[in-house]
Design an enzyme around this catalytic site. Structure first.
Site, PDB file in Angstrom:
ATOM      1  N   ASP A  68       0.834  -1.203   0.000  1.00  0.00           N
ATOM      2  CA  ASP A  68       0.000   0.000   0.000  1.00  0.00           C
ATOM      3  C   ASP A  68       0.869   1.253   0.000  1.00  0.00           C
ATOM      4  O   ASP A  68       2.047   1.228   0.387  1.00  0.00           O
ATOM      5  CB  ASP A  68      -0.962   0.009   1.189  1.00  0.00           C
ATOM      6  CG  ASP A  68      -0.256  -0.027   2.542  1.00  0.00           C
ATOM      7  OD1 ASP A  68       0.826  -0.657   2.641  1.00  0.00           O
ATOM      8  OD2 ASP A  68      -0.772   0.563   3.503  1.00  0.00           O
ATOM      9  N   GLU A 133       0.010  -1.020   5.959  1.00  0.00           N
ATOM     10  CA  GLU A 133       1.106  -0.430   6.732  1.00  0.00           C
ATOM     11  C   GLU A 133       0.937   1.071   6.849  1.00  0.00           C
ATOM     12  O   GLU A 133       1.200   1.656   7.901  1.00  0.00           O
ATOM     13  CB  GLU A 133       2.449  -0.752   6.078  1.00  0.00           C
ATOM     14  CG  GLU A 133       3.650  -0.519   6.989  1.00  0.00           C
ATOM     15  CD  GLU A 133       4.188   0.915   6.980  1.00  0.00           C
ATOM     16  OE1 GLU A 133       4.981   1.257   7.876  1.00  0.00           O
ATOM     17  OE2 GLU A 133       3.825   1.700   6.083  1.00  0.00           O
ATOM     18  N   GLU A 134       0.499   1.706   5.775  1.00  0.00           N
ATOM     19  CA  GLU A 134       0.371   3.162   5.756  1.00  0.00           C
ATOM     20  C   GLU A 134      -0.926   3.650   6.401  1.00  0.00           C
ATOM     21  O   GLU A 134      -1.090   4.843   6.617  1.00  0.00           O
ATOM     22  CB  GLU A 134       0.434   3.679   4.313  1.00  0.00           C
ATOM     23  CG  GLU A 134       1.727   3.378   3.578  1.00  0.00           C
ATOM     24  CD  GLU A 134       2.901   4.209   4.070  1.00  0.00           C
ATOM     25  OE1 GLU A 134       2.768   4.883   5.117  1.00  0.00           O
ATOM     26  OE2 GLU A 134       3.954   4.173   3.417  1.00  0.00           O
TER      27      GLU A 134
END
EC number: 3.5.1.18
Length: 375
Positions: A68, A133-134
């Site tokens: 991502d 993750e973001e």
């Protein structure tokens, strides 16, 4: 184009704004399967997670990354479309070029070459990817780590491909990360007319001494490779917008980046005691992003330092700075964790980019790390 450049461009062309994977992991899984990896898709909610393994038994080495990316911001501010990879003057531009589709592509190319060269290698080589993750980082590696803990999955070493370098590829080796604890504080007052303060209670005036003490406090003097713990106020708001109204409440957001001197419960207790001492009427909501982790001197650090030194001609700086990464969820499983990746100067910015020379060197760095750990 080289294999890693071609694959990076394919990934950039998929607009995988968190938590949307946009087909990145399907592409990567197909390549890894062709190379002989066993691929398990561990999707949860809107989040895609891929666990790909080659080999059996210990030691287990994980290459950890995310597919991502952060939003682009105003696309008209970009020199070229953020999801159409462009190469100009030896630099590849596109959202995710540095953070971290370049590293993910390099992981896959390195893994393909490694198993071609060493089909019967000792231990297990694994690739773990997430599309969370973001964003909230709840249904991604945090979720996978819980699954691993429940089934007793062993992980000895973890290499995360976060963009850790500062000026040149390999000039910095990340050997730990600080913990992150966020808070939303609301101090309750009594709204009233500024001409009649005796009939009101100003939460700004009441909270100011406590906030001053929080900001002035020296929490510690650092810990081994870690800087001192830091508290920063990020947002503060009170009032109606009128200059003749005493506000009824004050909202304050703050974040603490802390080293292993502390854990989240200790910090929460310390700050709660401070607020109580100042006699405030308040509510406080905490969000724990992750505890600190640190990889001491050992096999992984020594090999990584040697491989990077061969590439840059000197020993890399070893650091625990920067923000958080998904390695914070893998470290509690008992793994030694490091981070090695491209230059981070343009990450999360308009015209994010990576030097093509750096990108093409990255699979070789990762492959040498894998070979020295598993062969």
């Amino acid at each position: 184009m080289s294999a890693v450049l071609d694959l990076t461009c394919e990934l950039i062309a998929r607009p995988s704004v968190t938590p949307d994977d946009a087909g990145c992991q399907a592409l990567l899984a197909a390549r890894l399967k062709q190379a002989g990896f066993q691929c398990d898709h561990l999707r949860l909610g809107d989040v895609d997670n891929l666990w790909a393994t080659h080999g059996l038994g210990a030691p287990v080495l994980v290459l950890l990354g995310h597919t991502d990316v952060v939003p682009t911001g105003p696309r008209e501010s970009w020199t070229s479309d953020p999801f159409t990879p462009h190469i100009r003057d030896g630099v590849l531009y596109g959202r995710g070029a540095a953070d971290m589709k370049g590293s993910v592509a390099a992981f896959v190319v390195a893994a393909e070459q490694f198993v071609a060269d060493h089909p019967d290698h000792p231990g297990t080589l694994a690739v773990l990817l997430t599309s969370d993750e973001e964003g909230d980082a709840i249904d991604g590696v945090r979720h996978v780590a819980r699954l691993f803990a429940a089934r007793g999955q062993r992980i000895d070493w973890c290499i995360t491909g976060e963009p850790s370098s500062t000026a040149t590829l390999g000039d910095l080796l990340r050997v730990g990360r600080r913990g992150s604890l966020s808070a939303k504080l609301r101090v309750q007052g009594v709204q009233g007319h500024v001409a009649y303060p005796e009939k009101a209670r100003n939460p700004i005036h009441q909270a100011a001494p406590a906030l001053a003490e929080l900001c002035a406090r020296r929490w510690d003097d650092g810990y081994e490779s870690f800087p001192p713990t830091s508290l920063q106020i990020s947002n503060i708001h009170a009032g109606t917008g009128a200059n003749n109204v005493i506000p009824g409440e004050l909202d304050v957001d703050f974040n603490i980046r802390y080293n292993p001197h502390w854990d989240a419960p200790k910090l929460e207790a310390e700050i709660t005691a401070l607020l109580e001492r100042h006699g405030l009427q308040y509510t406080l909501k905490w969000h724990r992003s992750g505890e600190p982790f640190y990889t001491p001197e050992g096999t992984l650090r020594a090999i990584a330092r040697a491989v990077l030194a061969e590439h840059i001609g000197r020993a890399p700086e070893e650091s625990t700075g920067g923000g958080t990464s998904d390695a914070r969820f893998i470290a509690p499983l008992g793994a030694q964790c490091i981070e090695v990746g491209p230059v981070n100067a343009s990450i999360h910015q308009v015209d994010e980019n990576v030097r093509v020379d750096d990108l093409e060197a990255l699979p070789g760095l990762y492959q040498r790390l894998v070979e020295r750990l598993l062969v």
